[in-house]
Design a protein around this motif. Structure first.
Motif, PDB file in Angstrom:
ATOM      1  N   ALA A 130      73.736  42.700  40.218  1.00 43.67           N
ATOM      2  CA  ALA A 130      72.576  43.516  40.554  1.00 43.67           C
ATOM      3  C   ALA A 130      73.012  44.716  41.390  1.00 43.67           C
ATOM      4  O   ALA A 130      72.532  45.838  41.193  1.00 43.67           O
ATOM      5  CB  ALA A 130      71.549  42.685  41.310  1.00 43.67           C
ATOM      6  N   TYR A 131      73.964  44.481  42.284  1.00 40.91           N
ATOM      7  CA  TYR A 131      74.416  45.576  43.143  1.00 40.91           C
ATOM      8  C   TYR A 131      75.004  46.722  42.319  1.00 40.91           C
ATOM      9  O   TYR A 131      74.682  47.881  42.544  1.00 40.91           O
ATOM     10  CB  TYR A 131      75.460  45.056  44.148  1.00 40.91           C
ATOM     11  N   TYR A 132      75.845  46.375  41.306  1.00 40.77           N
ATOM     12  CA  TYR A 132      76.462  47.444  40.520  1.00 40.77           C
ATOM     13  C   TYR A 132      75.422  48.260  39.773  1.00 40.77           C
ATOM     14  O   TYR A 132      75.536  49.480  39.662  1.00 40.77           O
ATOM     15  CB  TYR A 132      77.516  46.859  39.573  1.00 40.77           C
ATOM     16  N   VAL A 133      74.402  47.577  39.266  1.00 37.85           N
ATOM     17  CA  VAL A 133      73.342  48.292  38.546  1.00 37.85           C
ATOM     18  C   VAL A 133      72.545  49.179  39.514  1.00 37.85           C
ATOM     19  O   VAL A 133      72.267  50.343  39.239  1.00 37.85           O
ATOM     20  CB  VAL A 133      72.409  47.300  37.823  1.00 37.85           C
ATOM     21  N   LEU A 134      72.207  48.615  40.674  1.00 33.93           N
ATOM     22  CA  LEU A 134      71.420  49.362  41.660  1.00 33.93           C
ATOM     23  C   LEU A 134      72.211  50.545  42.213  1.00 33.93           C
ATOM     24  O   LEU A 134      71.663  51.612  42.478  1.00 33.93           O
ATOM     25  CB  LEU A 134      71.007  48.446  42.821  1.00 33.93           C
ATOM     26  N   GLU A 135      73.504  50.336  42.371  1.00 33.75           N
ATOM     27  CA  GLU A 135      74.356  51.362  42.941  1.00 33.75           C
ATOM     28  C   GLU A 135      74.364  52.600  42.047  1.00 33.75           C
ATOM     29  O   GLU A 135      74.446  53.730  42.517  1.00 33.75           O
ATOM     30  CB  GLU A 135      75.767  50.785  43.111  1.00 33.75           C
ATOM     31  N   ALA A 136      74.240  52.354  40.722  1.00 31.77           N
ATOM     32  CA  ALA A 136      74.280  53.447  39.763  1.00 31.77           C
ATOM     33  C   ALA A 136      72.894  54.006  39.449  1.00 31.77           C
ATOM     34  O   ALA A 136      72.770  55.013  38.749  1.00 31.77           O
ATOM     35  CB  ALA A 136      74.947  52.968  38.474  1.00 31.77           C
ATOM     36  N   ALA A 137      71.848  53.358  39.963  1.00 30.32           N
ATOM     37  CA  ALA A 137      70.481  53.750  39.582  1.00 30.32           C
ATOM     38  C   ALA A 137      70.062  55.044  40.277  1.00 30.32           C
ATOM     39  O   ALA A 137      70.443  55.297  41.419  1.00 30.32           O
ATOM     40  CB  ALA A 137      69.512  52.630  39.933  1.00 30.32           C
ATOM     41  N   ARG A 138      69.311  55.857  39.552  1.00 31.07           N
ATOM     42  CA  ARG A 138      68.777  57.074  40.165  1.00 31.07           C
ATOM     43  C   ARG A 138      67.387  56.826  40.737  1.00 31.07           C
ATOM     44  O   ARG A 138      66.988  57.403  41.729  1.00 31.07           O
ATOM     45  CB  ARG A 138      68.727  58.197  39.132  1.00 31.07           C
ATOM     46  N   SER A 139      66.618  55.984  40.045  1.00 27.08           N
ATOM     47  CA  SER A 139      65.283  55.698  40.578  1.00 27.08           C
ATOM     48  C   SER A 139      65.008  54.200  40.512  1.00 27.08           C
ATOM     49  O   SER A 139      65.354  53.530  39.543  1.00 27.08           O
ATOM     50  CB  SER A 139      64.218  56.466  39.808  1.00 27.08           C
ATOM     51  N   VAL A 140      64.422  53.697  41.576  1.00 25.41           N
ATOM     52  CA  VAL A 140      64.127  52.271  41.683  1.00 25.41           C
ATOM     53  C   VAL A 140      62.672  52.099  42.100  1.00 25.41           C
ATOM     54  O   VAL A 140      62.180  52.842  42.957  1.00 25.41           O
ATOM     55  CB  VAL A 140      65.048  51.602  42.735  1.00 25.41           C
ATOM     56  N   VAL A 141      61.989  51.173  41.449  1.00 28.23           N
ATOM     57  CA  VAL A 141      60.644  50.821  41.876  1.00 28.23           C
ATOM     58  C   VAL A 141      60.662  49.379  42.359  1.00 28.23           C
ATOM     59  O   VAL A 141      61.159  48.490  41.661  1.00 28.23           O
ATOM     60  CB  VAL A 141      59.620  50.978  40.723  1.00 28.23           C
ATOM     61  N   ILE A 142      60.159  49.155  43.566  1.00 28.12           N
ATOM     62  CA  ILE A 142      60.092  47.797  44.113  1.00 28.12           C
ATOM     63  C   ILE A 142      58.658  47.299  43.992  1.00 28.12           C
ATOM     64  O   ILE A 142      57.724  47.979  44.424  1.00 28.12           O
ATOM     65  CB  ILE A 142      60.550  47.767  45.587  1.00 28.12           C
ATOM     66  N   ILE A 143      58.490  46.142  43.360  1.00 26.53           N
ATOM     67  CA  ILE A 143      57.141  45.605  43.155  1.00 26.53           C
ATOM     68  C   ILE A 143      57.011  44.307  43.945  1.00 26.53           C
ATOM     69  O   ILE A 143      57.504  43.264  43.526  1.00 26.53           O
ATOM     70  CB  ILE A 143      56.881  45.350  41.666  1.00 26.53           C
ATOM     71  N   PRO A 144      56.370  44.357  45.115  1.00 27.40           N
ATOM     72  CA  PRO A 144      56.273  43.157  45.929  1.00 27.40           C
ATOM     73  C   PRO A 144      55.051  42.317  45.560  1.00 27.40           C
ATOM     74  O   PRO A 144      54.042  42.843  45.087  1.00 27.40           O
ATOM     75  CB  PRO A 144      56.116  43.712  47.343  1.00 27.40           C
ATOM     76  N   GLY A 145      55.180  41.018  45.772  1.00 28.81           N
ATOM     77  CA  GLY A 145      54.050  40.112  45.568  1.00 28.81           C
ATOM     78  C   GLY A 145      54.018  39.098  46.688  1.00 28.81           C
ATOM     79  O   GLY A 145      54.733  39.253  47.697  1.00 28.81           O
ATOM     80  N   TYR A 146      53.251  38.051  46.494  1.00 26.21           N
ATOM     81  CA  TYR A 146      53.079  37.084  47.564  1.00 26.21           C
ATOM     82  C   TYR A 146      54.393  36.427  47.960  1.00 26.21           C
ATOM     83  O   TYR A 146      54.590  36.049  49.107  1.00 26.21           O
ATOM     84  CB  TYR A 146      52.063  36.022  47.151  1.00 26.21           C
ATOM     85  N   GLY A 147      55.321  36.318  46.979  1.00 20.57           N
ATOM     86  CA  GLY A 147      56.623  35.725  47.264  1.00 20.57           C
ATOM     87  C   GLY A 147      57.327  36.430  48.412  1.00 20.57           C
ATOM     88  O   GLY A 147      58.011  35.802  49.225  1.00 20.57           O
ATOM     89  N   MET A 148      57.133  37.756  48.486  1.00 25.46           N
ATOM     90  CA  MET A 148      57.743  38.504  49.587  1.00 25.46           C
ATOM     91  C   MET A 148      57.142  38.069  50.923  1.00 25.46           C
ATOM     92  O   MET A 148      57.837  37.943  51.930  1.00 25.46           O
ATOM     93  CB  MET A 148      57.533  40.011  49.396  1.00 25.46           C
ATOM     94  N   ALA A 149      55.834  37.831  50.906  1.00 27.70           N
ATOM     95  CA  ALA A 149      55.158  37.397  52.130  1.00 27.70           C
ATOM     96  C   ALA A 149      55.658  36.022  52.545  1.00 27.70           C
ATOM     97  O   ALA A 149      55.985  35.791  53.709  1.00 27.70           O
ATOM     98  CB  ALA A 149      53.648  37.368  51.914  1.00 27.70           C
ATOM     99  N   VAL A 150      55.738  35.098  51.582  1.00 30.68           N
ATOM    100  CA  VAL A 150      56.153  33.733  51.888  1.00 30.68           C
ATOM    101  C   VAL A 150      57.550  33.729  52.483  1.00 30.68           C
ATOM    102  O   VAL A 150      57.826  33.034  53.455  1.00 30.68           O
ATOM    103  CB  VAL A 150      56.135  32.864  50.617  1.00 30.68           C
ATOM    104  N   ALA A 151      58.443  34.561  51.890  1.00 26.46           N
ATOM    105  CA  ALA A 151      59.821  34.568  52.350  1.00 26.46           C
ATOM    106  C   ALA A 151      59.992  35.428  53.610  1.00 26.46           C
ATOM    107  O   ALA A 151      61.094  35.533  54.128  1.00 26.46           O
ATOM    108  CB  ALA A 151      60.726  35.070  51.239  1.00 26.46           C
ATOM    109  N   GLN A 152      58.907  36.065  54.082  1.00 29.87           N
ATOM    110  CA  GLN A 152      58.994  36.963  55.247  1.00 29.87           C
ATOM    111  C   GLN A 152      60.041  38.033  55.001  1.00 29.87           C
ATOM    112  O   GLN A 152      60.820  38.363  55.892  1.00 29.87           O
ATOM    113  CB  GLN A 152      59.394  36.184  56.505  1.00 29.87           C
ATOM    114  N   ALA A 153      60.095  38.552  53.762  1.00 27.61           N
ATOM    115  CA  ALA A 153      61.221  39.399  53.369  1.00 27.61           C
ATOM    116  C   ALA A 153      60.958  40.878  53.602  1.00 27.61           C
ATOM    117  O   ALA A 153      61.801  41.712  53.303  1.00 27.61           O
ATOM    118  CB  ALA A 153      61.549  39.144  51.900  1.00 27.61           C
ATOM    119  N   GLN A 154      59.774  41.245  54.167  1.00 26.98           N
ATOM    120  CA  GLN A 154      59.430  42.670  54.216  1.00 26.98           C
ATOM    121  C   GLN A 154      60.444  43.530  54.973  1.00 26.98           C
ATOM    122  O   GLN A 154      60.736  44.652  54.565  1.00 26.98           O
ATOM    123  CB  GLN A 154      58.004  42.882  54.745  1.00 26.98           C
ATOM    124  N   HIS A 155      61.018  42.983  56.063  1.00 32.83           N
ATOM    125  CA  HIS A 155      61.975  43.787  56.830  1.00 32.83           C
ATOM    126  C   HIS A 155      63.278  43.963  56.060  1.00 32.83           C
ATOM    127  O   HIS A 155      63.862  45.047  56.036  1.00 32.83           O
ATOM    128  CB  HIS A 155      62.242  43.146  58.195  1.00 32.83           C
TER     129      HIS A 155
END
Lengths: 97, 474
Positions: free
Chosen positions: B309-334
């Motif tokens: 995933a890192y290699y793909v992201l490293e080369a990406a020009r545009s990224v869209v992050i789509i958060p859902g409840y899973g982000m809340a459960v994991a306390q991953a926002q920071h």
């Protein structure tokens, strides 16, 4: 029997319905959570009814039921406003980087 | 004279509530709105105390106890636990209204009709027909009770103390309608013969019926629909307060309760519209309970590693992050904010796509990302993001499920068919962060996970995101 005061209250009720509809119609979705939690705090207005149940000349059972209602409604009011303020404080600070 | 002053103060407090709600609807004024509405509440309480003749010890004790509990809980709750807390507070409001109804009934039952009406008249300056007061009492109990247990079930489902799946049994709808009809018939009978010997029993029956209706009404509603339910129950708690206002002919109770009722209803409709469902469908659909008919997903889920995933992201020009409840459960926002920063420093354009009903409450994701200091401009709504999605290199789905499920677009048999979604499947590469292989909160298979361009990153969302950010740091 006096119906006029009741009708007046019904009148206020009806107008408040329309006002409520108008106020909310165009709110951006990122504010829905604070709006819900803020209006939830307002619904704790029932604390007014609860306080009036505590009239000193009423039977003890009515007063104790009223007391429980005051506690619950106050939790709703104070907790509701506090949590909404906490949420909105986070929205605020990202003004300028 | 005292009544005049009290009612003038009530008018001022109603005006403050109206401005409060109005200002809450705009990002720049929202905080001020909430504060002004709290001033309105304080004013309403002070005005009420001016009536005098109250049991001051109980007043002081009740207000103090309630304030301390409310403040402590509100200060301690994690932002991710917000939806269930609002549900719980709302339930308390409903129960308080029920108790107000019960206390008024007990006063009447204890003192007798004549004395109750005259003491009401002494307080409000108006003599009301007894039948009216008794019907208002019954309805307050009914709506307050439904709000209370309905909110408790919503709280239990949201905090995952019980399964989020819809619970449906045969004859459920009939039972609900029968209970509701019986309750209304009971309220009418009380109004007709308020002083009958059976009236106390009937009131107790009414309390029981209302509590039962609240539970039965909320059980069949799936966890994914809880945002709508909370909003609806919020409207109910307002209505309960307004009805309590009709018992004691209190203007501010009627107006404020009614404002909350109406604004809660509108919010409910707005949310239903975001899911392309009718309110009836949400309440009675038993959504997701009848599964199995929709298209079976073909293919398999393809796992990927953080390095890939890192290699793909490293080369990406545009990224869209789509958060859902899973982000809340994991306390991953920071951690998510950290990753977004890393991506930006790497020259990638980062956007957050927020679905209107992502999470367990409308706007839930906005609150969490705001907590993590994600700049406001990066948070985008569904439509503008969908327009550019085919040009996006990588979409990262963090614990979102139904709101990115393409079955909503192309599978008429799917329960969510027709719901507007974020078109994550149109991005060149999609990474889905997920705890495990099971289905989500709503219990539906997600066709996106089987998409040829999708790679799954299993594990705790926070750990995965942090690992990705760490790769950038190397």
């Amino acid at each position: 029997m006096e119906l006029a005061p009741l009708l007046l209250l019904l009148f206020a009720f009806t107008l408040a319905v329309f006002l409520g509809f108008e106020l909310i119609a165009k709110v951006p979705s990122q504010l829905h959570t604070p709006l819900m939690s803020g209006s939830n705090a307002i619904s704790g207005i029932t604390v007014v009814g609860a306080l009036l149940a505590l009239a000193a000349n009423e039977p003890p059972l009515a007063r104790w039921i009223g007391f429980a209602a005051v506690v619950l409604a106050t939790i709703n009011v104070v907790g509701g406003y506090a949590i909404t303020d906490r949420m909105l404080a986070m929205f605020k600070k990202k003004e300028k980087p | 004279m005292k009544e005049v002053l009290i009612n003038l103060l009530y008018i001022v407090s109603a005006i403050l509530f109206i401005f409060g709600i109005k200002w809450l609807g705009n990002a720049d004024t929202a905080r001020r709105g909430n504060r002004i509405s709290s001033v309105g509440m304080l004013l309403a309480v002070i005005a009420t105390l001016l009536y005098g003749g109250l049991d001051w010890k109980l007043v002081a004790g009740g207000v103090l106890l309630g304030s301390v509990i409310g403040l402590v809980v509100a200060a301690r709750v994690k932002m991710t636990g917000m939806p269930e807390l609002v549900a719980l507070f709302n339930g308390f409001g409903g129960l308080a209204s029920l108790l107000v109804g019960a206390a008024e009934y007990h006063k009447f039952h204890h003192a007798g009709a004549q004395s109750y009406v005259s003491s009401l008249a002494a307080q409000t300056g108006v003599t009301v027909p007894l039948a009216f007061a008794v019907i208002a009492i019954s309805l307050t109990i009914l709506v307050g009770g439904i709000t209370f247990t309905g909110s408790l079930v919503a709280w239990a489902k949201l905090s995952e103390k019980m399964s989020g799946r819809p619970m449906v049994f045969a004859g459920q709808k009939t039972l609900n309608i029968a209970l509701l009809t019986a309750s209304i018939a009971g309220a009418t009978a009380l109004g007709a013969q308020p002083a009958a010997s059976w009236s106390a029993g009937l009131v107790i029956g009414l309390v029981a019926a209302s509590l039962l209706i609240g539970i039965l009404m909320t059980l069949p509603i799936g966890g994914g629909d809880m945002p709508v339910v909370i909003s609806l129950l919020n409207a109910f708690s307002g209505v309960a307060a307004a009805l309590a206002g009709f018992i004691i002919l209190n203007n501010v109770l009627v107006v404020a309760g009614c404002l909350v009722g109406a604004s809660g209803m509108i919010l409910t409709f707005i949310m239903c519209k975001a899911m392309n469902r009718s309110i009836g469908n949400v309440l009675f659909g038993g959504f997701g309970a009848i599964a199995g008919k929709q298209k079976a997903s073909t293919g398999e889920m393809r796992p990927a590693s953080v390095e890939d995933a890192y290699y793909v992201l490293e080369a990406a020009r545009s990224v869209v992050i789509i958060p859902g409840y899973g982000m809340a459960v994991a306390q991953a926002q920071h951690a998510v904010k950290e990753l977004a920063l890393m991506l930006e420093n790497n020259g990638t354009e980062v956007r957050f796509a927020i679905h209107p009903v992502a999470g367990r409450m409308p706007g839930h994701m906005n609150v969490l990302l705001a907590e993590a200091d994600v700049p406001y401009e990066q948070l985008q709504e569904m439509e503008p993001v969908n327009a550019i999605m085919p040009t996006v290199d990588v979409a990262i789905v963090i614990g979102a499920n139904d709101v990115v499920n393409p079955a909503a677009l192309d599978d008429p048999a799917s329960p969510i068919f027709g719901m507007p979604i974020i078109h994550a499947h149109e991005a060149h590469t999609i990474y889905c962060l997920k705890r495990g292989k099971g289905t989500g909160f709503s219990g539906l298979e997600n066709a996106l996970f089987y998409h040829p361009n999708t790679r799954m990153l299993y594990g705790d969302a926070k750990a995965t995101v942090s690992a990705l950010a760490a790769e950038f740091g190397k």
